[in-house]
Design a protein around this motif. Structure first.
Motif, short mmCIF file in Angstrom:
data_model
loop_
_atom_site.label_atom_id
_atom_site.label_comp_id
_atom_site.label_asym_id
_atom_site.label_seq_id
_atom_site.Cartn_x
_atom_site.Cartn_y
_atom_site.Cartn_z
N SER A 51 0.85 -1.19 0.00
CA SER A 51 0.00 0.00 0.00
C SER A 51 0.88 1.24 0.00
CB SER A 51 -0.90 0.02 1.25
OG SER A 51 -1.80 -1.07 1.22
N THR A 52 0.46 2.26 -0.74
CA THR A 52 1.14 3.56 -0.74
C THR A 52 0.16 4.61 -0.24
OG1 THR A 52 0.46 4.03 -3.04
CG2 THR A 52 2.55 2.86 -2.71
N THR A 53 0.61 5.84 -0.15
CA THR A 53 -0.26 6.90 0.37
C THR A 53 -1.47 7.14 -0.52
OG1 THR A 53 1.12 8.55 -0.74
CG2 THR A 53 1.61 8.07 1.58
N ASP A 54 -1.33 6.84 -1.83
CA ASP A 54 -2.46 7.12 -2.72
C ASP A 54 -2.89 5.93 -3.57
OD1 ASP A 54 -0.25 6.97 -4.35
OD2 ASP A 54 -0.74 8.73 -5.55
N GLY A 55 -2.37 4.72 -3.26
CA GLY A 55 -2.77 3.57 -4.06
C GLY A 55 -1.99 2.32 -3.74
N VAL A 56 -1.42 1.70 -4.78
CA VAL A 56 -0.75 0.41 -4.64
C VAL A 56 0.57 0.43 -5.40
CG1 VAL A 56 -0.91 -2.08 -5.07
CG2 VAL A 56 -2.97 -0.79 -4.49
N ARG A 57 1.59 -0.20 -4.82
CA ARG A 57 2.85 -0.44 -5.52
C ARG A 57 2.95 -1.94 -5.79
NH1 ARG A 57 8.22 2.30 -3.40
NH2 ARG A 57 7.08 4.01 -4.40
N VAL A 58 3.19 -2.28 -7.06
CA VAL A 58 3.28 -3.68 -7.46
C VAL A 58 4.70 -3.97 -7.93
CG1 VAL A 58 2.38 -5.47 -8.98
CG2 VAL A 58 0.86 -3.65 -8.18
N GLY A 59 5.36 -4.92 -7.28
CA GLY A 59 6.72 -5.29 -7.66
C GLY A 59 6.78 -5.83 -9.07
N ALA A 60 7.89 -5.57 -9.75
CA ALA A 60 8.02 -5.91 -11.17
C ALA A 60 7.90 -7.41 -11.43
CB ALA A 60 9.35 -5.39 -11.70
N MET A 61 8.34 -8.26 -10.50
CA MET A 61 8.30 -9.70 -10.72
C MET A 61 7.00 -10.34 -10.26
SD MET A 61 10.88 -10.87 -12.38
CE MET A 61 10.96 -12.62 -11.98
N THR A 62 6.03 -9.54 -9.87
CA THR A 62 4.70 -10.05 -9.54
C THR A 62 4.04 -10.54 -10.82
OG1 THR A 62 4.49 -8.44 -7.75
CG2 THR A 62 2.46 -9.46 -8.53
N THR A 63 3.50 -11.75 -10.79
CA THR A 63 2.90 -12.31 -12.00
C THR A 63 1.45 -11.84 -12.15
OG1 THR A 63 2.05 -14.30 -10.90
CG2 THR A 63 4.32 -14.38 -11.75
N TYR A 64 0.95 -12.00 -13.37
CA TYR A 64 -0.47 -11.69 -13.62
C TYR A 64 -1.36 -12.50 -12.68
CZ TYR A 64 1.46 -10.13 -18.14
OH TYR A 64 2.19 -9.53 -19.12
N ARG A 65 -1.04 -13.78 -12.52
CA ARG A 65 -1.85 -14.65 -11.67
C ARG A 65 -1.85 -14.17 -10.22
NH1 ARG A 65 -3.23 -19.67 -12.60
NH2 ARG A 65 -3.82 -18.69 -14.56
N GLU A 66 -0.69 -13.74 -9.73
CA GLU A 66 -0.63 -13.23 -8.36
C GLU A 66 -1.51 -11.99 -8.20
OE1 GLU A 66 3.86 -14.77 -7.10
OE2 GLU A 66 3.61 -12.85 -8.13
N LEU A 67 -1.52 -11.13 -9.20
CA LEU A 67 -2.42 -9.97 -9.14
C LEU A 67 -3.88 -10.41 -9.18
CD1 LEU A 67 -1.27 -6.89 -11.27
CD2 LEU A 67 -1.62 -7.06 -8.81
N GLN A 68 -4.18 -11.40 -9.99
CA GLN A 68 -5.56 -11.89 -10.07
C GLN A 68 -6.04 -12.45 -8.73
OE1 GLN A 68 -5.03 -14.49 -13.67
NE2 GLN A 68 -6.93 -13.48 -14.33
N ARG A 69 -5.12 -12.86 -7.90
CA ARG A 69 -5.47 -13.44 -6.60
C ARG A 69 -5.25 -12.44 -5.46
NH1 ARG A 69 -2.80 -19.52 -7.55
NH2 ARG A 69 -4.37 -20.21 -9.05
N SER A 70 -5.30 -11.17 -5.78
CA SER A 70 -5.10 -10.10 -4.78
C SER A 70 -6.36 -9.25 -4.70
CB SER A 70 -3.90 -9.23 -5.15
OG SER A 70 -2.74 -10.01 -5.30
N PRO A 71 -7.37 -9.69 -3.93
CA PRO A 71 -8.66 -8.98 -3.90
C PRO A 71 -8.54 -7.51 -3.51
CG PRO A 71 -8.84 -11.12 -2.83
CD PRO A 71 -7.39 -10.89 -3.10
N ARG A 72 -7.65 -7.20 -2.58
CA ARG A 72 -7.56 -5.81 -2.13
C ARG A 72 -7.07 -4.91 -3.27
NH1 ARG A 72 -4.14 -2.08 -0.20
NH2 ARG A 72 -4.96 -0.60 1.33
N THR A 73 -6.05 -5.36 -3.99
CA THR A 73 -5.55 -4.57 -5.11
C THR A 73 -6.62 -4.41 -6.18
OG1 THR A 73 -3.26 -5.26 -4.73
CG2 THR A 73 -3.80 -4.47 -6.93
N LEU A 74 -7.32 -5.49 -6.50
CA LEU A 74 -8.35 -5.43 -7.54
C LEU A 74 -9.50 -4.53 -7.13
CD1 LEU A 74 -8.42 -9.18 -8.66
CD2 LEU A 74 -7.18 -7.28 -9.69
N ASP A 75 -9.84 -4.52 -5.83
CA ASP A 75 -10.92 -3.66 -5.35
C ASP A 75 -10.55 -2.18 -5.47
OD1 ASP A 75 -12.47 -5.84 -4.77
OD2 ASP A 75 -12.04 -5.84 -2.63
N LEU A 76 -9.27 -1.86 -5.28
CA LEU A 76 -8.83 -0.47 -5.33
C LEU A 76 -8.71 0.05 -6.76
CD1 LEU A 76 -5.98 -0.37 -2.64
CD2 LEU A 76 -8.22 0.73 -2.49
#
Length: 292
Positions: free
Chosen positions: A65-90
């Motif tokens: 989490s950042t002050t105004d949103g989300v920081r996603v590491g470069a090696m995070t996969t598409y699948r890992e993002l798909q399984r991140s409800p908080r990030t997807l909700d934001l």
């Protein structure tokens, strides 16, 4: 076809990555998920002498989490993002875009940083990241550099990434309340790459568009913002007629790709259609009171 002979290095940590890049200099290529680079190597469209694998650099994986949103590491996969409800909700529109990328196998291995660094003019994710006003963090031995994504792509498979830099992370601000987003795509059936994709993020209140962000992919040499449409949409009353009229102007100033997959004229026609559809769906998701 088999790739040309190459050496493989998997450093531990970013410092090791930078040391390997410096050591092998002109003969090195950095690999993340490998879903784009390895097929190019098999066709010998890319022939690096040394592959430096980023998988051992733990600093590049994760979501914060950042002050105004989300920081996603470069090696995070598409699948890992798909399984991140908080990030997807934001971040509206992101879940839909991820689901349209390639196939399950690619989504399991492909990375967020790789999607950006590769500079593929037909990639899906950059369009939505542009509509969400993402910023790329670039790391090198000299430090960390921030670059707005809409200034990062410079041409076909070309970016503002320096030879000694790697993508560290992507910062994505949370859109204002009342924002709806959508990604509409017309794809090449065999590869699932976009012949045309349009991402729209609309902030709506009182029946009018207060804020608009649109981006396209698959049409021109780079994924890019449609800033003229954003300006035209701001203050516009939300209705189908207005969106139809604005969508027709999406092609103005666009220099389309023309290749074996689609002609320039066909891509421009798809751009009009995808823009209209993305606007309608994004508006309906923003609670504009009408169905797409």
């Amino acid at each position: 076809m088999y790739p040309a002979e190459f050496a493989y290095v998997r450093p531990t940590g970013l410092d090791g990555v930078f040391a390997a890049i410096e050591r092998y200099a002109d003969d090195v290529k950095v690999v993340a998920g490998g879903q784009s680079l390895l097929p190019m190597m098999k066709l010998r469209l890319a022939t690096p002498g040394v592959l430096v694998d980023l998988a051992g650099a733990g600093e590049l994986r994760g979501q914060w989490s950042t002050t105004d949103g989300v920081r996603v590491g470069a090696m995070t996969t598409y699948r890992e993002l798909q399984r991140s409800p908080r990030t997807l909700d934001l971040l509206p529109g992101l879940e839909e875009t991820l689901a349209l990328i390639a196939d399950p196998q690619v989504r399991a291995r492909g990375t967020i940083g790789g999607a950006v660094a590769h500079g593929d003019p037909t990639a899906d994710l950059p369009a939505m990241l542009l509509a969400l006003e993402a910023v790329v963090l670039l790391a090198s031995p000299r430090g960390i550099r921030r670059r707005p994504l809409d200034e990062f792509f410079t041409g076909v498979y070309s970016t503002d990434l320096a030879e000694d830099e790697v993508v560290l992370a992507i910062d994505i601000p949370q859109p204002p309340p009342g924002t709806g987003a959508a990604y509409q795509k017309y794809e090449q059936p065999a590869s699932h790459l976009a012949l045309c994709g349009v991402a729209a993020a609309l902030t709506i209140g009182g029946g009018r568009v207060h804020r608009a962000r649109l981006a396209m992919t698959g049409v021109a040499a780079t994924p890019r913002r449609l800033t003229a449409l954003e300006e035209a949409l701001t203050g516009t009353q939300v209705n189908a007629k207005a969106f139809d009229e604005i969508a027709v102007t999406a092609v103005h100033g666009v220099e389309p790709l023309d290749d074996m997959h689609a002609s320039a004229a066909y891509r421009l026609q798809l751009l009009k259609l995808a823009t209209r559809e993305a606007l309608q769906i994004a508006a309906s998701r923003a609670g504009a009171g009408w169905a797409a």
